[in-house]
Design a protein around this motif. Structure first.
Motif, PDB file in Angstrom:
ATOM      1  N   VAL A  96       0.832  -1.202   0.000  1.00 17.09           N
ATOM      2  CA  VAL A  96       0.000   0.000   0.000  1.00 17.09           C
ATOM      3  C   VAL A  96       0.867   1.253   0.000  1.00 17.09           C
ATOM      4  CG1 VAL A  96      -1.635   1.341   1.393  1.00 17.09           C
ATOM      5  CG2 VAL A  96      -2.021  -1.096   1.025  1.00 17.09           C
ATOM      6  N   VAL A  99       1.926   1.853  -3.562  1.00 19.37           N
ATOM      7  CA  VAL A  99       0.778   2.238  -4.384  1.00 19.37           C
ATOM      8  C   VAL A  99       0.397   3.699  -4.130  1.00 19.37           C
ATOM      9  CG1 VAL A  99      -1.684   1.857  -4.772  1.00 19.37           C
ATOM     10  CG2 VAL A  99      -0.146  -0.104  -4.598  1.00 19.37           C
ATOM     11  N   TYR A 177       2.038  -3.634  -7.971  1.00 16.13           N
ATOM     12  CA  TYR A 177       1.817  -3.305  -6.560  1.00 16.13           C
ATOM     13  C   TYR A 177       0.351  -3.343  -6.136  1.00 16.13           C
ATOM     14  CZ  TYR A 177       6.759  -2.420  -6.070  1.00 16.13           C
ATOM     15  OH  TYR A 177       8.123  -2.586  -6.031  1.00 16.13           O
ATOM     16  N   PRO A 178      -0.588  -2.758  -6.880  1.00 14.11           N
ATOM     17  CA  PRO A 178      -1.988  -2.915  -6.459  1.00 14.11           C
ATOM     18  C   PRO A 178      -2.470  -4.359  -6.496  1.00 14.11           C
ATOM     19  CG  PRO A 178      -1.844  -1.759  -8.579  1.00 14.11           C
ATOM     20  CD  PRO A 178      -0.472  -1.819  -8.016  1.00 14.11           C
ATOM     21  N   ALA A 181      -1.060  -5.991  -3.424  1.00 16.40           N
ATOM     22  CA  ALA A 181      -1.806  -5.532  -2.239  1.00 16.40           C
ATOM     23  C   ALA A 181      -3.126  -6.288  -2.101  1.00 16.40           C
ATOM     24  CB  ALA A 181      -2.061  -4.030  -2.329  1.00 16.40           C
ATOM     25  N   THR A 182      -3.796  -6.544  -3.224  1.00 15.79           N
ATOM     26  CA  THR A 182      -5.054  -7.300  -3.193  1.00 15.79           C
ATOM     27  C   THR A 182      -4.828  -8.727  -2.705  1.00 15.79           C
ATOM     28  OG1 THR A 182      -5.911  -5.971  -5.041  1.00 15.79           O
ATOM     29  CG2 THR A 182      -7.016  -8.061  -4.582  1.00 15.79           C
TER      30      THR A 182
END
Length: 407
Positions: A96, A99, A177-178, A181-182
Motif C-alpha cells: 500500500v 501504491v 503493486y496494487p 496488495a489485493t
C-alpha cells in the motif's frame, strides 16, 4: 504414491487446506513481485546496482531478526496465529505504501523493511503444516511438506503468463503493486477467519518453556548454525537467479518484461511435477545427496542464463532450472525442520537464517560480479559458492557428526 494421493491430505484436513490456500496466495504474491524488483530498483527508482545490493542486505537483516524473534515467541507462547497476522499485515502495508506514494523511499521501506518482515510467513506456514501433519501417518510428513512447497510454485504457472500478456499490452511494471496488495488483503482475511486460535487445535502445540536467551543459544549451536549457513549458499544462488533474470533480459536485445514473466513462469511450471515426484525419489537416495545433485544441476542454469539470454537456447535452460530447483528448494525444508525437530517455530526461524545467509551471499556475488565484469560473473560467483557450500555440507553429513545429528 500417485499424484492424487499427494493432495488427499489437503482436501480432507481443514488445517492443511488453509496452509495450501495461504501458500498458493503467497506464491501468487511472489510471482507478481519478485521477478521485477531488481529492474524497478535499478531502472525505475534509480538505486543502481550498488544501491539495490544494499537493499538486499538490509532486507536480509530485517528478515532474519524478525523471523528468529517471532519464531522464538511463537514457540514460547504457542501464538502462531498472531505471528501469521503480523506477517501478512506487513505485506499489505508495504504494498500500500508504494501504491499510494510511488516514491523511491516507499520502495525502500517496502522492500527493506515491510516485506522482509513478512517473509516469516513462509516458514510459519510450514511450521503450522508440520504440526497439522502430526495427525497423519508418520511417513506422510515429508510428502505433505514437499507438496506444500509445490503449491507455492503452482501459481507461477498462471500468474506470470497473465503478467506477460498485461505487459505486452502496455501495462507498466508499477501495476504489480496494487495486484500484490489485493493478494495480501485476501491472505489477511483468510488468516483472521480460519487460522485456529491459540490452544484450539487438534494437535498438541506445547509452549517451549525456554527463555529468549536459551532459545537463541539453541539456534547458535555450531552444528546447527554451520549447516544452515552452508545451505544458505544454495538459497543465495536461487535468490541471485531472481535478482538477475529481469536485468539480464533488459540487457538482451529483443527481450523485455513479458519474456521475464514467461521464463520464470516456465521454470515454475516445470518445477511442480518435479517437486511432486521428489517424495518418490527420496525413498531411494539420501536427502543430502539429492540436495547436492539438485544444486549442481541448478547451477548449470544459473551460469548459462546470462550467456544465452539473447538466444533461443535460453528456453532450454528451464529444464535444469526446474529439475535442480525442485530438489534444492524442497528438501532443505525438511532438513532444517529436523535440525530442531521439537521446535517448529525455531525450525521456521532456521529457514530465515538460511535466507539471511543466502541473501548475503547473493548480494556479495551480485555486487562483486557487477563491479568487476557484469551479470555473467555475478552468476558464476553465486554458482561457485553454492557448489562449494553444498559439497562441504554433503561431506560433513557423511561422517559420524552428521549421523549423530540424525540428518
Amino acid at each position: 504414491m500417485r499424484s492424487l494421493e499427494l493432495f488427499r491430505p489437503f482436501l480432507a484436513d481443514p488445517a492443511l487446506r488453509l496452509a495450501a490456500l495461504l501458500m498458493m496466495l503467497y506464491g501468487a504474491f511472489n510471482a507478481s513481485v519478485m521477478p521485477y524488483v531488481s529492474t524497478l530498483a535499478v531502472n525505475a527508482f534509480g538505486l543502481g546496482d550498488a544501491g539495490y545490493a544494499l537493499v538486499l542486505v538490509a532486507a536480509s537483516v530485517v528478515a532474519v531478526a524478525s523471523a528468529v524473534g517471532l519464531g522464538i515467541l511463537a514457540d514460547q507462547r504457542a501464538s502462531r496465529r498472531l505471528v501469521a497476522m503480523l506477517a501478512v499485515s506487513a505485506m499489505l502495508l508495504g504494498m500500500v505504501c508504494v501504491v499510494v506514494t510511488g516514491a523511491a523511499s516507499a520502495f525502500v521501506v517496502a522492500h527493506a523493511l515491510a516485506l522482509p518482515l513478512s517473509t516469516v510467513l513462509f516458514g510459519h506456514i510450514f511450521a503450522y503444516a508440520r504440526l497439522a501433519a502430526s495427525a497423519h501417518p508418520p511417513g506422510a510428513r515429508d510428502a505433505i511438506l514437499a507438496t506444500l512447497r509445490a503449491l507455492f510454485a503452482l501459481p507461477f504457472i498462471v500468474v506470470l503468463p497473465l503478467w506477460s500478456l498485461a505487459f505486452s499490452h502496455g501495462a507498466g511494471l508499477m501495476a504489480i503493486y496494487p495486484v500484490a496488495a489485493t493478494l495480501a488483503a485476501l491472505m489477511l482475511v483468510l488468516t483472521i477467519a480460519h487460522w485456529p486460535r491459540d490452544g484450539a487445535t487438534r494437535w498438541a502445540d506445547p509452549r517451549s518453556g525456554l527463555s529468549f536467551r536459551h532459545a537463541l543459544r539453541e539456534l547458535a549451536v555450531p552444528r546447527v548454525l554451520g549447516r544452515v549457513a552452508l545451505l544458505g549458499t544454495v538459497n543465495g544462488a536461487i535468490t541471485l537467479y531472481l535478482v538477475l533474470i529481469g536485468l539480464v533480459m533488459a540487457e538482451a536485445q529483443g527481450r523485455g518484461p513479458a519474456d521475464v514473466a514467461l521464463y520464470v513462469g516456465l521454470v515454475a511450471g516445470l518445477e511442480v511435477p518435479f517437486m511432486l515426484a521428489t517424495p518418490l525419489v527420496a525413498r531411494h537416495f539420501a536427502r543430502n545427496t539429492l540436495i547436492l545433485v539438485g544444486t549442481v544441476t541448478y547451477m548449470v542454469h544459473l551460469v548459462a542464463m546470462p550467456l544465452l539470454a539473447a538466444t533461443p537456447f535460453l528456453w532450454l535452460l528451464a529444464l535444469p532450472a526446474a529439475a535442480g530447483g525442485a530438489l534444492a528448494m524442497t528438501l532443505p525444508i525438511a532438513y532444517l525442520q529436523d535440525l530442531l525437530g521439537n521446535r517448529p517455530g525455531a525450525g521456521a526461524s532456521l529457514m530465515a537464517v538460511q535466507k539471511l545467509a543466502g541473501d548475503i551471499f547473493a548480494a556479495s556475488a551480485f555486487a562483486l560480479g557487477t563491479w568487476i565484469a557484469g551479470y555473467a560473473l555475478a552468476a558464476m560467483l553465486g554458482a561457485g559458492l553454492a557448489i562449494a557450500g553444498i559439497t562441504l555440507l554433503w561431506l560433513l553429513d557423511r561422517g559420524p557428526v552428521g549421523a549423530a545429528a540424525n540428518i
